[in-house]
Design a protein around this motif. Structure first.
Motif, short mmCIF file in Angstrom:
data_model
loop_
_atom_site.label_atom_id
_atom_site.label_comp_id
_atom_site.label_asym_id
_atom_site.label_seq_id
_atom_site.Cartn_x
_atom_site.Cartn_y
_atom_site.Cartn_z
N THR A 88 -0.80 11.92 -6.39
CA THR A 88 -0.62 12.96 -5.39
C THR A 88 0.86 13.12 -5.03
O THR A 88 1.39 14.23 -5.00
CB THR A 88 -1.44 12.66 -4.12
OG1 THR A 88 -2.81 12.53 -4.50
CG2 THR A 88 -1.29 13.75 -3.08
N THR A 89 1.53 11.97 -4.76
CA THR A 89 2.95 12.01 -4.36
C THR A 89 3.88 11.93 -5.56
O THR A 89 5.09 12.11 -5.42
CB THR A 89 3.28 10.85 -3.41
OG1 THR A 89 3.11 9.61 -4.11
CG2 THR A 89 2.41 10.88 -2.16
N LEU A 90 3.32 11.63 -6.74
CA LEU A 90 4.09 11.46 -7.97
C LEU A 90 5.17 10.39 -7.82
O LEU A 90 6.29 10.52 -8.32
CB LEU A 90 4.71 12.79 -8.43
CG LEU A 90 3.71 13.93 -8.66
CD1 LEU A 90 4.43 15.20 -9.07
CD2 LEU A 90 2.68 13.53 -9.71
N SER A 91 4.79 9.29 -7.14
CA SER A 91 5.73 8.17 -6.96
C SER A 91 4.95 6.86 -6.95
O SER A 91 3.72 6.85 -6.83
CB SER A 91 6.51 8.34 -5.65
OG SER A 91 5.63 8.31 -4.54
N TRP A 92 5.69 5.76 -7.10
CA TRP A 92 5.10 4.42 -7.04
C TRP A 92 5.04 4.02 -5.57
O TRP A 92 6.07 3.78 -4.95
CB TRP A 92 5.93 3.44 -7.85
CG TRP A 92 5.84 3.68 -9.32
CD1 TRP A 92 6.61 4.54 -10.05
CD2 TRP A 92 4.91 3.11 -10.23
NE1 TRP A 92 6.21 4.52 -11.37
CE2 TRP A 92 5.18 3.64 -11.51
CE3 TRP A 92 3.88 2.18 -10.09
CZ2 TRP A 92 4.45 3.28 -12.63
CZ3 TRP A 92 3.16 1.82 -11.22
CH2 TRP A 92 3.44 2.37 -12.46
N ASP A 93 3.84 3.97 -4.99
CA ASP A 93 3.66 3.71 -3.57
C ASP A 93 3.08 2.33 -3.33
O ASP A 93 2.28 1.82 -4.13
CB ASP A 93 2.74 4.77 -2.95
CG ASP A 93 3.35 6.16 -2.95
OD1 ASP A 93 4.59 6.28 -3.08
OD2 ASP A 93 2.58 7.14 -2.81
N LYS A 94 3.48 1.73 -2.20
CA LYS A 94 2.97 0.41 -1.83
C LYS A 94 1.48 0.49 -1.54
O LYS A 94 0.96 1.51 -1.10
CB LYS A 94 3.71 -0.11 -0.60
CG LYS A 94 5.15 -0.47 -0.89
CD LYS A 94 5.82 -1.06 0.33
CE LYS A 94 7.27 -1.40 -0.01
NZ LYS A 94 7.97 -1.98 1.14
N THR A 95 0.81 -0.66 -1.79
CA THR A 95 -0.64 -0.72 -1.60
C THR A 95 -1.03 -1.96 -0.81
O THR A 95 -0.25 -2.89 -0.65
CB THR A 95 -1.38 -0.79 -2.95
OG1 THR A 95 -1.06 -2.03 -3.58
CG2 THR A 95 -1.03 0.37 -3.86
N ASN A 96 -2.25 -1.95 -0.36
CA ASN A 96 -2.90 -3.16 0.12
C ASN A 96 -3.19 -4.03 -1.12
O ASN A 96 -3.20 -3.52 -2.24
CB ASN A 96 -4.21 -2.81 0.84
CG ASN A 96 -3.96 -2.04 2.10
OD1 ASN A 96 -3.21 -2.47 2.96
ND2 ASN A 96 -4.58 -0.86 2.21
N PRO A 97 -3.49 -5.33 -0.92
CA PRO A 97 -3.78 -6.20 -2.06
C PRO A 97 -4.93 -5.72 -2.95
O PRO A 97 -4.98 -6.05 -4.13
CB PRO A 97 -4.09 -7.55 -1.42
CG PRO A 97 -3.35 -7.52 -0.13
CD PRO A 97 -3.42 -6.08 0.32
N ASP A 98 -5.85 -4.92 -2.41
CA ASP A 98 -6.96 -4.43 -3.22
C ASP A 98 -6.59 -3.18 -4.02
O ASP A 98 -7.42 -2.64 -4.75
CB ASP A 98 -8.19 -4.15 -2.35
CG ASP A 98 -7.98 -3.02 -1.35
OD1 ASP A 98 -6.88 -2.43 -1.30
OD2 ASP A 98 -8.93 -2.74 -0.60
N GLY A 99 -5.35 -2.71 -3.86
CA GLY A 99 -4.87 -1.55 -4.61
C GLY A 99 -4.99 -0.23 -3.90
O GLY A 99 -4.54 0.78 -4.42
N THR A 100 -5.58 -0.20 -2.69
CA THR A 100 -5.64 1.05 -1.93
C THR A 100 -4.26 1.31 -1.33
O THR A 100 -3.55 0.39 -0.91
CB THR A 100 -6.70 0.99 -0.82
OG1 THR A 100 -6.42 -0.13 0.04
CG2 THR A 100 -8.09 0.84 -1.40
N PHE A 101 -3.87 2.58 -1.30
CA PHE A 101 -2.54 2.94 -0.79
C PHE A 101 -2.41 2.68 0.70
O PHE A 101 -3.36 2.89 1.46
CB PHE A 101 -2.24 4.40 -1.09
CG PHE A 101 -2.08 4.70 -2.55
CD1 PHE A 101 -0.99 4.22 -3.26
CD2 PHE A 101 -3.03 5.43 -3.24
CE1 PHE A 101 -0.84 4.48 -4.61
CE2 PHE A 101 -2.90 5.70 -4.58
CZ PHE A 101 -1.80 5.22 -5.27
N LEU A 102 -1.22 2.25 1.12
CA LEU A 102 -0.91 2.10 2.55
C LEU A 102 -0.65 3.47 3.13
O LEU A 102 0.00 4.31 2.52
CB LEU A 102 0.35 1.24 2.74
CG LEU A 102 0.26 -0.22 2.33
CD1 LEU A 102 1.63 -0.86 2.45
CD2 LEU A 102 -0.74 -0.95 3.21
#
Length: 146
Positions: free
Chosen positions: A131-145
């Motif tokens: 969606t943002t076309l960028s590498w975004d930080k996640t929670n440990p389960d891989g869901t986006f912050l």
């Protein structure tokens, strides 16, 4: 395929190892299989790395672990992955395509495409966000912050 010195490949009980095209493997790479183990195309694996689809059972007290049964779990590395120096990829690991695994990580589990995975035990810390076309930080389960 590019392979630096010190490659060790082991198969047990008719195990197979499938290497995709255009793979680069660093020095002192060790891989073991007692089932089917796949490394996808265009993957780079740095030195002192271990990959397996075998666990050793340890339930029989007093019996040497190498005399106990092997537990085989599917292990697969996707296409276009980068595996950092000194990584251990354990039995039952499924890496999606274009995953990056940080140096010295100990990896077990299923990880989605486009994940950055680090630590002991390894966890997803970033994923490519379509969606943002960028590498975004996640929670440990891989869901986006957010």
């Amino acid at each position: 395929m590019r392979i630096l010195p010190g490659l060790r490949i082991e198969t047990h009980h008719n195990g197979t190892i499938e290497f995709g095209e255009n793979i680069s493997i660093g020095q002192n790479f060790h891989i073991t299989s007692a089932g089917s183990l796949v490394i996808g195309s265009n993957t780079t694996i740095l030195g002192n790395t271990f990959v397996t689809n075998i666990d050793h059972d340890y339930q029989e007290i007093g019996k040497h672990i190498l005399e106990q049964k092997m537990i085989v779990k599917e292990t697969r590395i996707g296409n276009n992955c980068f595996i950092g120096y000194g990584v251990a990829i354990q039995a039952g690991t499924i890496l999606g395509d274009q995953c990056i695994v940080g140096a010295s990580s100990v990896v077990r589990g299923v990880f989605p495409d486009y994940s950055v995975i680090v630590g002991i035990p390894a966890k997803v810390v970033k994923r490519y966000n379509k969606t943002t076309l960028s590498w975004d930080k996640t929670n440990p389960d891989g869901t986006f912050l957010n």
